[in-house]
Design an enzyme around this catalytic site. Sequence first.
Site, short mmCIF file in Angstrom:
data_model
loop_
_atom_site.label_atom_id
_atom_site.label_comp_id
_atom_site.label_asym_id
_atom_site.label_seq_id
_atom_site.Cartn_x
_atom_site.Cartn_y
_atom_site.Cartn_z
N ARG A 1 -7.06 -24.93 0.88
CA ARG A 1 -5.91 -25.08 1.77
C ARG A 1 -6.30 -24.90 3.23
NH1 ARG A 1 -1.97 -20.79 -0.77
NH2 ARG A 1 -0.58 -21.54 0.88
N THR B 1 -0.33 -22.62 -7.16
CA THR B 1 -1.32 -23.61 -7.58
C THR B 1 -1.36 -23.64 -9.10
OG1 THR B 1 -2.66 -23.30 -5.59
CG2 THR B 1 -3.75 -24.28 -7.50
N LEU C 1 -6.01 -18.32 -9.55
CA LEU C 1 -5.40 -19.41 -8.80
C LEU C 1 -4.22 -18.82 -8.03
CD1 LEU C 1 -5.23 -22.22 -11.54
CD2 LEU C 1 -6.92 -21.99 -9.71
N ASP C 2 -3.93 -19.38 -6.85
CA ASP C 2 -2.77 -18.93 -6.10
C ASP C 2 -1.51 -19.09 -6.94
OD1 ASP C 2 -4.39 -18.46 -3.91
OD2 ASP C 2 -3.96 -20.40 -2.98
N LYS C 3 -0.51 -18.30 -6.64
CA LYS C 3 0.74 -18.34 -7.39
C LYS C 3 1.27 -19.76 -7.54
CE LYS C 3 5.57 -16.80 -7.16
NZ LYS C 3 6.58 -16.00 -6.40
#
Length: 342
Positions: free
Chosen positions: A263, A153, A149-151
């Site tokens: 996104r 998120t 997961l993105d930082k």
Amino acid sequence: MSASDSEEAGTLIVLTADADAAGQRLDQWLAARLGPDLSRSRVQALIKQGAVHVAGKLVDETKRKLAAGDEISIDMPEPEPAEPVGEDIALDILFEDEELIVINKPAGLVVHPGAGNWTGTLVNALIHHCGDSLSGIGGVKRPGIVHRLDKETSGVMVVAKTDRAHKSLSEAFADHGLTGDLERAYSALVWGILPRMTGTIDAHLGRHADRVRRAVVPEHRDDARHAVTHYTVQERFGEDQAEFTTASLVECRLETGRTHQIRVHMAHIGHPVVGDPDYGQAFRTKSNRLPEPLKSAVQAFPRQALHARLLAFRHPATHLLMRFEAPLPRDMGELVEGFRNL
């Protein structure tokens, strides 16, 4: 300054080719000048990485011939640790057994070490918590990691603790649930009222012009990757009034798993994720048309309002279908509640 000192400090080495250097290969001359601190293979790797300039111009050819008087500069990168070490970082564990561990990742936690984030990552926390049981099949920098997961998120993640689990889960994520039991659902707070309650975004993704972000690109481009996102509108906020900016809470399900996919796709259809610093910049002024205290809350929100709410998969050992959900984190929940009151 010696080569070894420079490599430790991540600084610049500057040399000038003398008369004897004329006609010599760049990699050979540098290896001779900088040995034994830097081997020839290390010099060649630095050249190919774009760290060497000759006479002010970037050189990526190891066989480049030198001329007397050439100034050669080597931008030594910061050293990378051989492998991450364990750190005592608290984990919100949803499930754990001998094969795997499922966590609710908080926003702000990087998944695995990388440039600028060599410590303080989920991998560091997992190494401390799991010890020798953590699978190394993903490589020393990404032990046990089968998805990310993105930082900024938050939400549910599964990590493998054995090679068997790593292989099974990696195959499931590679297939994206098309033929198996993998299921992933994300909650996203986005700007505006979507015209349809359900929809599919089928648009190829590739590198943005800045080479850092991602963008929707023509499918014939070399870097284009097929990407499909299915969305369902769960709530619409402010649609019955015209005074304030509107928003929607949507559930997104992935048919593919590209970097920043949700996104980029939501921004592509004109409904970027609230707070997104990379793909929602054009919508930052939307918050000016919100009542207080919601206006201040949106302006202070430090990240994209995106949460991995649901993850389901088949256990690699028991073969039972496992399903995990994580409620919206407090900051995002408060933001949603604020929009409900429009």
